[in-house]
Write a protein that holds these residues in place. Structure first.
Motif, PDB file in Angstrom:
ATOM      1  N   HIS A  48     -49.926 -34.544  63.338  1.00  0.00           N
ATOM      2  CA  HIS A  48     -49.106 -34.375  64.689  1.00  0.00           C
ATOM      3  C   HIS A  48     -47.823 -35.244  64.628  1.00  0.00           C
ATOM      4  O   HIS A  48     -47.383 -35.702  65.717  1.00  0.00           O
ATOM      5  CB  HIS A  48     -49.841 -34.298  66.008  1.00  0.00           C
ATOM      6  N   HIS A  49     -47.056 -35.621  63.504  1.00  0.00           N
ATOM      7  CA  HIS A  49     -46.052 -36.299  63.443  1.00  0.00           C
ATOM      8  C   HIS A  49     -44.656 -35.610  63.423  1.00  0.00           C
ATOM      9  O   HIS A  49     -43.835 -36.114  63.706  1.00  0.00           O
ATOM     10  CB  HIS A  49     -46.252 -37.407  62.297  1.00  0.00           C
ATOM     11  N   VAL A  50     -44.860 -34.326  63.054  1.00  0.00           N
ATOM     12  CA  VAL A  50     -43.593 -33.551  62.636  1.00  0.00           C
ATOM     13  C   VAL A  50     -42.902 -33.052  63.746  1.00  0.00           C
ATOM     14  O   VAL A  50     -43.373 -32.105  64.641  1.00  0.00           O
ATOM     15  CB  VAL A  50     -43.995 -32.397  61.696  1.00  0.00           C
ATOM     16  N   LYS A  51     -41.637 -33.597  64.129  1.00  0.00           N
ATOM     17  CA  LYS A  51     -40.862 -32.958  65.216  1.00  0.00           C
ATOM     18  C   LYS A  51     -40.080 -32.017  64.590  1.00  0.00           C
ATOM     19  O   LYS A  51     -39.240 -30.961  65.185  1.00  0.00           O
ATOM     20  CB  LYS A  51     -40.178 -34.148  65.840  1.00  0.00           C
ATOM     21  N   SER A  52     -39.169 -32.177  63.460  1.00  0.00           N
ATOM     22  CA  SER A  52     -38.285 -31.408  62.857  1.00  0.00           C
ATOM     23  C   SER A  52     -38.540 -31.244  61.279  1.00  0.00           C
ATOM     24  O   SER A  52     -39.056 -32.194  60.698  1.00  0.00           O
ATOM     25  CB  SER A  52     -36.920 -31.782  63.433  1.00  0.00           C
ATOM     26  N   VAL A  53     -37.684 -30.239  60.808  1.00  0.00           N
ATOM     27  CA  VAL A  53     -37.834 -30.190  59.224  1.00  0.00           C
ATOM     28  C   VAL A  53     -36.242 -30.150  58.913  1.00  0.00           C
ATOM     29  O   VAL A  53     -35.563 -29.395  59.531  1.00  0.00           O
ATOM     30  CB  VAL A  53     -38.497 -29.107  58.875  1.00  0.00           C
ATOM     31  N   SER A  54     -36.137 -30.997  57.942  1.00  0.00           N
ATOM     32  CA  SER A  54     -34.462 -30.939  57.495  1.00  0.00           C
ATOM     33  C   SER A  54     -34.647 -30.661  55.950  1.00  0.00           C
ATOM     34  O   SER A  54     -35.303 -31.099  55.167  1.00  0.00           O
ATOM     35  CB  SER A  54     -34.091 -32.418  57.687  1.00  0.00           C
ATOM     36  N   LEU A  55     -33.677 -29.492  55.391  1.00  0.00           N
ATOM     37  CA  LEU A  55     -33.525 -29.475  54.079  1.00  0.00           C
ATOM     38  C   LEU A  55     -31.927 -29.723  53.895  1.00  0.00           C
ATOM     39  O   LEU A  55     -31.212 -29.537  54.935  1.00  0.00           O
ATOM     40  CB  LEU A  55     -33.700 -28.014  53.782  1.00  0.00           C
ATOM     41  N   HIS A  56     -31.545 -29.941  52.678  1.00  0.00           N
ATOM     42  CA  HIS A  56     -30.110 -30.300  52.517  1.00  0.00           C
ATOM     43  C   HIS A  56     -29.286 -29.127  51.730  1.00  0.00           C
ATOM     44  O   HIS A  56     -30.061 -28.287  51.001  1.00  0.00           O
ATOM     45  CB  HIS A  56     -29.892 -31.447  51.558  1.00  0.00           C
ATOM     46  N   HIS A  57     -28.178 -28.728  52.099  1.00  0.00           N
ATOM     47  CA  HIS A  57     -27.345 -27.808  51.043  1.00  0.00           C
ATOM     48  C   HIS A  57     -25.796 -28.081  51.205  1.00  0.00           C
ATOM     49  O   HIS A  57     -25.194 -28.571  52.170  1.00  0.00           O
ATOM     50  CB  HIS A  57     -27.582 -26.345  51.937  1.00  0.00           C
ATOM     51  N   TYR A  58     -25.363 -27.847  49.787  1.00  0.00           N
ATOM     52  CA  TYR A  58     -23.863 -27.809  49.733  1.00  0.00           C
ATOM     53  C   TYR A  58     -23.673 -26.456  48.930  1.00  0.00           C
ATOM     54  O   TYR A  58     -24.284 -26.035  48.168  1.00  0.00           O
ATOM     55  CB  TYR A  58     -23.539 -29.199  48.747  1.00  0.00           C
TER      56      TYR A  58
END
Length: 357
Positions: A90-100
Motif C-alpha cells: 500500500h505504498h503507491v499513490k500515483s503511477v508515472s510513465l514518460h513520453h516524448y
C-alpha cells in the motif's frame, strides 16, 4: 522534505528503470527484480523518513511508482507491475510513465511530426491500456505523464521546437491527453532545451526571454479555467483532416467551449496567401452568443510577435511581464449555429455566453 514540508507531493524511487537492463543492472533484470528493489526501498523510506513526520504527509501511500521510459517494454508494463504486487504494501499513490513525441531523427518535421493530429492521437493512445487498467483495478491511483515534451534528445532543434507551430502542437497534445483522462503532464523545462517555455537566466548571448511554447501552456490553462469539474471531448473529424483538431470543453457536464486548432503549416515566406477554414458550430440552447479568442503568430516558424487573446508576455526584471489588452471577438449566433474562420497555423477558443447558460 524539511524544505517543501506539506507541499511535497510524493517520492519517486528510481528513474526509467525499464532501461536499466544491460546498463546499470544485469541484462536479465526484469520487472519482478524491480518490484523487489522498489518495495524494499519504499518500506525503508516509510519507516525512517515518513513515519511520524510533522507535515501531515501520508506515512505509507506516498510514492509515485514505475517511472518507466516507455508505455511498455519487455516485462516492464503497468499491469505486470501491479499483478506482481507493487501495491501489496500500500505504498503507491500515483503511477508515472514518460513520453516524448520524437527525437532528432532525420524524419522529424514540424508539419508531419508535430502539427499533425493523427500523430498526436497515435503517440498518446499507447498509454490508454495502462491508464484504463488502473482506472478499473486501482481507481485511487493517479496516472500521469511525469516527464514529457516534444524531444527526448533535448536539442535546440530550432526548425521544429521553440517556434509558433510547436505551441499549437502543445495545445493539441495536452487537450487530447486530457480527453484520455491523463491526470497531469509534467512538461520538462531547461534553459538549453528547444521546447522550454521560457528561459529565466542569461544563456550564451541571450538575456532571459519567453519562447512560443509558453503560449501553448497559457492557452490550455485558460481553457481549463477554475471549474473543478472539467471534461474534454475530442471531436472526431476523420483521418483526412489530420491538419485540424477540435475539442468540446464541458464544465459541470455542460458544453462551455470549443477549441479549434488549424495545424496547417504556413509561414510568412510561403509563396501563397494564408489559407483559412470556415467552421460551423452548434451552440447550446439558451446561449445568446459566444466570444472568440485567438492565438496569433506570423507563421509556424516564428519565434516572436505572438499573442493570445490580445496579450503577449516577456521575461523582464525577474518575472513574466504581460503586455497588450485583452481582446474578445463577438461571435453572432443564429438559429443555434455560428460560423468562425480560422486561418492556417492558428488556434481559436470559442466560449459561450454564460449569463443565461
Amino acid at each position: 522534505m524539511n524544505t517543501l514540508k506539506g507541499n511535497l507531493i510524493d517520492f519517486e524511487i528510481g528513474n526509467e528503470v525499464d532501461l536499466y537492463p544491460c546498463a546499470v543492472r544485469p541484462c536479465g533484470y526484469t520487472v519482478n527484480d524491480y518490484l523487489q528493489e522498489w518495495t524494499r526501498y519504499a518500506d525503508a523510506i516509510s519507516d525512517v523518513v515518513l513515519k511520524g513526520n510533522s507535515y501531515g504527509l501520508d506515512e505509507q501511500r506516498f510514492f509515485q511508482a514505475l517511472v518507466f521510459a516507455n508505455a511498455e517494454l519487455n516485462t516492464f508494463t503497468t499491469q505486470n507491475a501491479f499483478n506482481g504486487g507493487i501495491d501489496l504494501t500500500h505504498h503507491v499513490k500515483s503511477v508515472s510513465l514518460h513520453h516524448y513525441a520524437a527525437g532528432n531523427q532525420a524524419w522529424v518535421r514540424l508539419q508531419e511530426t508535430f502539427m499533425n493530429h493523427t500523430a498526436v492521437v497515435a503517440n498518446l493512445s499507447i498509454y490508454s491500456p495502462a491508464n484504463n487498467y488502473l482506472k478499473t483495478n486501482y481507481p485511487d491511483v493517479t496516472f500521469l505523464l511525469g516527464e514529457t515534451n516534444s524531444d527526448y534528445t533535448n536539442l535546440l532543434m530550432s526548425q521544429v521546437e521553440g517556434v509558433f507551430g510547436s505551441s499549437l502542437w502543445l495545445i493539441d497534445y495536452l487537450m487530447y491527453g486530457m480527453s484520455l483522462n491523463i491526470s497531469r503532464f509534467n512538461l520538462i523545462q531547461g534553459t538549453t532545451f528547444g521546447y522550454t517555455g521560457w528561459v529565466p537566466v542569461p544563456t550564451g548571448n541571450m538575456q532571459p526571454y519567453v519562447r512560443p511554447p509558453l503560449y501553448g501552456q497559457i492557452v490550455v490553462a485558460d481553457i481549463i479555467g477554475h471549474n473543478p469539474k472539467v471534461q474534454i471531448l475530442p471531436i472526431h473529424l476523420g483521418p483526412e483532416l489530420w491538419k485540424f483538431s477540435a475539442y468540446g470543453v464541458y464544465e459541470s457536464s455542460k458544453l462551455s467551449k470549443y477549441v479549434l486548432i488549424n495545424l496547417d503549416e504556413w509561414n510568412s515566406t510561403t509563396q501563397y496567401p494564408r489559407p483559412s477554414q470556415k467552421v460551423s458550430l452548434r451552440i447550446p440552447s439558451g446561449s445568446r452568443g459566444a466570444t472568440v479568442q485567438r492565438l496569433l503568430g506570423p507563421g509556424a516558424s516564428a519565434d516572436s510577435d505572438i499573442s493570445w487573446g490580445g496579450l503577449s508576455w516577456n521575461y523582464t526584471r525577474g518575472r513574466l511581464a504581460q503586455s497588450g489588452r485583452p481582446h474578445f471577438e463577438a461571435l453572432p449566433v443564429s438559429k443555434g449555429e455560428a460560423t468562425v474562420t480560422i486561418p492556417s497555423t492558428e488556434a481559436v477558443v470559442v466560449t459561450f455566453d454564460r449569463s443565461i447558460y
